[in-house]
Design a protein around this motif. Sequence first.
Motif, PDB file in Angstrom:
ATOM      1  N   GLY A   1      27.780  91.931  49.244  1.00 47.77           N
ATOM      2  CA  GLY A   1      27.316  90.767  49.000  1.00 47.77           C
ATOM      3  C   GLY A   1      28.741  90.003  48.821  1.00 47.77           C
ATOM      4  N   ALA A   2      29.976  91.047  48.708  1.00 44.94           N
ATOM      5  CA  ALA A   2      31.268  89.373  48.886  1.00 44.94           C
ATOM      6  C   ALA A   2      31.594  89.423  50.245  1.00 44.94           C
ATOM      7  N   PRO A   3      32.461  87.714  50.427  1.00 46.76           N
ATOM      8  CA  PRO A   3      32.968  87.738  51.774  1.00 46.76           C
ATOM      9  C   PRO A   3      34.215  88.764  51.642  1.00 46.76           C
ATOM     10  N   TYR A   4      34.782  90.195  52.921  1.00 49.23           N
ATOM     11  CA  TYR A   4      35.181  90.213  53.045  1.00 49.23           C
ATOM     12  C   TYR A   4      37.047  89.986  54.551  1.00 49.23           C
ATOM     13  N   GLY A   5      36.236  89.378  54.869  1.00 50.82           N
ATOM     14  CA  GLY A   5      37.739  89.201  56.036  1.00 50.82           C
ATOM     15  C   GLY A   5      36.676  88.377  57.190  1.00 50.82           C
ATOM     16  N   ALA A   6      37.471  88.334  57.986  1.00 53.03           N
ATOM     17  CA  ALA A   6      36.805  87.577  59.988  1.00 53.03           C
ATOM     18  C   ALA A   6      38.492  87.865  60.711  1.00 53.03           C
ATOM     19  N   GLU A   7      36.878  88.275  61.727  1.00 56.18           N
ATOM     20  CA  GLU A   7      38.323  88.499  63.091  1.00 56.18           C
ATOM     21  C   GLU A   7      38.169  87.698  64.325  1.00 56.18           C
ATOM     22  N   VAL A   8      38.297  86.901  65.224  1.00 55.71           N
ATOM     23  CA  VAL A   8      38.761  86.182  65.878  1.00 55.71           C
ATOM     24  C   VAL A   8      39.306  87.559  67.259  1.00 55.71           C
ATOM     25  N   TYR A   9      38.024  87.244  67.861  1.00 57.20           N
ATOM     26  CA  TYR A   9      37.895  88.533  69.696  1.00 57.20           C
ATOM     27  C   TYR A   9      38.758  87.309  70.829  1.00 57.20           C
ATOM     28  N   LEU A  10      40.029  87.628  71.505  1.00 51.22           N
ATOM     29  CA  LEU A  10      40.219  87.239  72.199  1.00 51.22           C
ATOM     30  C   LEU A  10      39.859  87.937  73.403  1.00 51.22           C
ATOM     31  N   GLU A  11      40.521  87.423  74.821  1.00 53.52           N
ATOM     32  CA  GLU A  11      40.443  88.073  75.531  1.00 53.52           C
ATOM     33  C   GLU A  11      41.112  89.223  75.911  1.00 53.52           C
ATOM     34  N   ASP A  12      40.579  90.303  76.904  1.00 51.06           N
ATOM     35  CA  ASP A  12      41.862  91.413  76.901  1.00 51.06           C
ATOM     36  C   ASP A  12      42.116  91.970  76.010  1.00 51.06           C
ATOM     37  N   ARG A  13      40.600  92.063  74.983  1.00 56.53           N
ATOM     38  CA  ARG A  13      40.379  92.973  73.949  1.00 56.53           C
ATOM     39  C   ARG A  13      41.746  92.780  73.045  1.00 56.53           C
ATOM     40  N   ARG A  14      42.331  91.370  72.856  1.00 53.43           N
ATOM     41  CA  ARG A  14      42.661  90.609  71.598  1.00 53.43           C
ATOM     42  C   ARG A  14      42.429  90.574  70.493  1.00 53.43           C
ATOM     43  N   VAL A  15      42.379  90.676  69.658  1.00 50.73           N
ATOM     44  CA  VAL A  15      42.513  90.378  67.947  1.00 50.73           C
ATOM     45  C   VAL A  15      43.090  89.451  66.655  1.00 50.73           C
ATOM     46  N   ARG A  16      42.789  88.968  66.298  1.00 45.95           N
ATOM     47  CA  ARG A  16      43.074  87.846  65.230  1.00 45.95           C
ATOM     48  C   ARG A  16      42.832  88.477  63.879  1.00 45.95           C
ATOM     49  N   TRP A  17      43.304  89.194  62.788  1.00 41.16           N
ATOM     50  CA  TRP A  17      42.694  89.320  61.882  1.00 41.16           C
ATOM     51  C   TRP A  17      42.784  88.979  60.881  1.00 41.16           C
ATOM     52  N   SER A  18      41.692  88.399  59.405  1.00 41.30           N
ATOM     53  CA  SER A  18      42.822  87.811  58.231  1.00 41.30           C
ATOM     54  C   SER A  18      41.842  88.281  57.261  1.00 41.30           C
ATOM     55  N   PHE A  19      42.185  88.862  55.943  1.00 41.05           N
ATOM     56  CA  PHE A  19      41.045  88.633  55.064  1.00 41.05           C
ATOM     57  C   PHE A  19      41.195  87.413  54.468  1.00 41.05           C
ATOM     58  N   LEU A  20      40.980  86.552  54.642  1.00 43.99           N
ATOM     59  CA  LEU A  20      40.702  85.229  54.790  1.00 43.99           C
ATOM     60  C   LEU A  20      41.429  84.728  53.103  1.00 43.99           C
ATOM     61  N   ASP A  21      43.010  84.999  53.646  1.00 40.51           N
ATOM     62  CA  ASP A  21      44.330  84.487  52.300  1.00 40.51           C
ATOM     63  C   ASP A  21      44.735  83.574  52.809  1.00 40.51           C
ATOM     64  N   GLY A  22      44.403  83.340  54.149  1.00 37.57           N
ATOM     65  CA  GLY A  22      45.320  82.309  55.170  1.00 37.57           C
ATOM     66  C   GLY A  22      46.859  83.057  56.035  1.00 37.57           C
ATOM     67  N   GLU A  23      46.425  84.103  56.195  1.00 38.04           N
ATOM     68  CA  GLU A  23      47.542  85.557  56.773  1.00 38.04           C
ATOM     69  C   GLU A  23      46.826  86.132  57.336  1.00 38.04           C
ATOM     70  N   CYS A  24      47.396  86.194  58.445  1.00 35.66           N
ATOM     71  CA  CYS A  24      46.923  86.369  59.970  1.00 35.66           C
ATOM     72  C   CYS A  24      47.307  87.902  61.168  1.00 35.66           C
ATOM     73  N   LYS A  25      46.519  88.569  61.076  1.00 33.01           N
ATOM     74  CA  LYS A  25      47.398  90.077  61.586  1.00 33.01           C
ATOM     75  C   LYS A  25      47.027  90.128  63.454  1.00 33.01           C
ATOM     76  N   ASP A  26      47.898  90.065  64.150  1.00 33.51           N
ATOM     77  CA  ASP A  26      47.205  89.953  65.444  1.00 33.51           C
ATOM     78  C   ASP A  26      47.192  91.751  65.861  1.00 33.51           C
ATOM     79  N   GLY A  27      46.239  92.034  66.618  1.00 31.74           N
ATOM     80  CA  GLY A  27      46.070  93.163  67.431  1.00 31.74           C
ATOM     81  C   GLY A  27      45.328  93.599  68.276  1.00 31.74           C
ATOM     82  N   TYR A  28      44.791  94.344  68.744  1.00 30.72           N
ATOM     83  CA  TYR A  28      44.011  94.476  70.174  1.00 30.72           C
ATOM     84  C   TYR A  28      43.271  96.412  69.421  1.00 30.72           C
TER      85      TYR A  28
END
Length: 176
Positions: A87-114
């Motif tokens: 029932g609480a927000p956990y995080g968000a992820e942007v799904y980019l081309e070539d199976r690349r992603v960008r994750w955040s715990f909604l704290d303004g810090e983002c981590k790139d990955g795949y």
Amino acid sequence: MKAEFVPPASADCDVAAHIGNVRLTHICRSMRRGLAQMRSLWQSGAMMTRIFLLATLFAAPLAAEPMDGAAFDAYTKGKTLYFGSGGAPYGAEVYLEDRRVRWSFLDGECKDGYWYEEAGNICFVYEDRPEPQCWTFEQRSGGLLAQFQNEPGALSLYEAQDLGEEMLCLGPKIGV
């Protein structure tokens, strides 16, 4: 209509009762025959099989199959998905081309990955965590349901919303 009932004296439905023009002995005997048929079906296993098949049929829509890589890519590509837990927000992820992603715990810090598919799981690797974080994803009527597989039963996430907006990433902390 007035009903008169006298309890049966024996097991053969000798009931002295009438409702209108219907004698209850006929109804009683029909019910006993039906119960006897159900009892024999149950004892033969046929009834248990039917009940099991019905239960399986009704439970099937509740249990979705985990998504494979192609289905996951088709569902997520180009989206920003927000996830919740308990029932609480956990995080968000942007799904980019070539199976690349960008994750955040909604704290303004983002981590790139795949991400990649392995053994029925969707596994993510991020710039600060080289060990894969593997999940199963099921598509439900309300969105995705994700189950963490590195420690089964440890964490479940559900798709909270797709806002169609960019996720806020504040950038590196300079001078800290």
